[in-house]
Design a protein around this motif. Structure first.
Motif, PDB file in Angstrom:
ATOM      1  N   GLY A  50      33.163  56.663  16.040  1.00 32.80           N
ATOM      2  CA  GLY A  50      34.726  56.851  15.984  1.00 32.80           C
ATOM      3  C   GLY A  50      35.579  56.739  17.398  1.00 32.80           C
ATOM      4  O   GLY A  50      36.629  56.332  17.287  1.00 32.80           O
ATOM      5  N   TYR A  51      34.923  57.045  18.362  1.00 34.70           N
ATOM      6  CA  TYR A  51      35.464  57.229  19.625  1.00 34.70           C
ATOM      7  C   TYR A  51      34.308  56.588  20.756  1.00 34.70           C
ATOM      8  O   TYR A  51      33.455  57.160  20.805  1.00 34.70           O
ATOM      9  N   ILE A  52      34.863  55.735  21.698  1.00 35.04           N
ATOM     10  CA  ILE A  52      34.044  55.321  22.283  1.00 35.04           C
ATOM     11  C   ILE A  52      34.577  55.896  23.941  1.00 35.04           C
ATOM     12  O   ILE A  52      35.719  55.489  24.241  1.00 35.04           O
TER      13      ILE A  52
ATOM     14  N   GLU B 226      20.281  47.158  17.353  1.00 33.11           N
ATOM     15  CA  GLU B 226      21.181  47.078  16.115  1.00 33.11           C
ATOM     16  C   GLU B 226      21.374  48.821  15.733  1.00 33.11           C
ATOM     17  O   GLU B 226      22.402  49.026  15.277  1.00 33.11           O
TER      18      GLU B 226
ATOM     19  N   LYS C 236      24.110  49.908  17.702  1.00 34.99           N
ATOM     20  CA  LYS C 236      25.382  49.291  17.400  1.00 34.99           C
ATOM     21  C   LYS C 236      26.121  49.937  16.274  1.00 34.99           C
ATOM     22  O   LYS C 236      27.067  50.351  16.197  1.00 34.99           O
ATOM     23  N   ARG C 237      25.211  50.427  15.258  1.00 33.34           N
ATOM     24  CA  ARG C 237      25.478  51.192  14.229  1.00 33.34           C
ATOM     25  C   ARG C 237      25.942  52.513  14.613  1.00 33.34           C
ATOM     26  O   ARG C 237      27.015  53.246  14.137  1.00 33.34           O
ATOM     27  N   GLU C 238      25.405  53.173  15.498  1.00 36.24           N
ATOM     28  CA  GLU C 238      25.845  54.550  16.111  1.00 36.24           C
ATOM     29  C   GLU C 238      27.067  54.629  16.730  1.00 36.24           C
ATOM     30  O   GLU C 238      27.698  55.264  16.537  1.00 36.24           O
ATOM     31  N   VAL C 239      27.337  53.347  17.650  1.00 40.45           N
ATOM     32  CA  VAL C 239      28.487  53.269  18.051  1.00 40.45           C
ATOM     33  C   VAL C 239      29.697  53.029  17.243  1.00 40.45           C
ATOM     34  O   VAL C 239      30.841  53.632  17.357  1.00 40.45           O
ATOM     35  N   GLU C 240      29.619  52.253  16.327  1.00 41.06           N
ATOM     36  CA  GLU C 240      30.461  52.131  15.167  1.00 41.06           C
ATOM     37  C   GLU C 240      30.784  53.213  14.402  1.00 41.06           C
ATOM     38  O   GLU C 240      32.027  53.614  14.262  1.00 41.06           O
ATOM     39  N   ALA C 241      29.794  54.150  14.061  1.00 38.50           N
ATOM     40  CA  ALA C 241      30.189  55.340  13.414  1.00 38.50           C
ATOM     41  C   ALA C 241      30.616  56.471  14.304  1.00 38.50           C
ATOM     42  O   ALA C 241      31.267  57.312  13.698  1.00 38.50           O
TER      43      ALA C 241
END
Length: 88
Positions: A57-59, A47, A50-55
Motif C-alpha cells: 500500500g505504501y512504497i 514474483e 512484487k506481490r509483497e510490494v503491491e500489498a
C-alpha cells in the motif's frame, strides 16, 4: 534514445544529475531471453517480492530506504552466507 549516467551504483537519466557528479558509461540494456545469466535469476523470489510490494500500500522513497538502512549495522553478507550454508 535515453542517455543514462552511473552514479553511486545507480543508473540515472543524464539530465537528472549535475554532470560534475557523474561518470558516463556506454552499454546495452535488453530484455533478451538469450541472456547467459538468466538461469541465475530467482523468478519465484521476484514474483513474491512484487506481490509483497503491491500489498504494502505504501512504497518508501529511495531516501527513506537509505535512512532506514543506514541504521542497520549488521553484515548482510554474513546473513546471506549463513542462509546459503543452511541450504546445503
Amino acid at each position: 534514445m535515453l542517455t543514462p549516467v552511473f552514479e553511486n551504483g545507480i543508473l540515472h537519466r543524464l539530465d537528472s544529475r549535475p554532470p560534475e557528479h557523474c561518470e558516463t558509461k556506454t552499454g546495452t540494456i535488453s530484455d533478451s531471453s538469450h541472456d547467459l545469466l538468466a538461469h541465475m535469476i530467482d523468478y519465484e523470489f521476484l514474483e513474491a517480492a512484487k506481490r509483497e510490494v503491491e500489498a504494502a500500500g505504501y512504497i518508501p522513497t529511495r531516501e527513506e530506504v537509505r535512512r532506514i538502512l543506514s541504521r542497520d549495522k549488521t553484515s548482510w553478507a554474513d546473513i546471506i552466507i549463513a542462509e546459503r550454508r543452511d541450504r546445503l
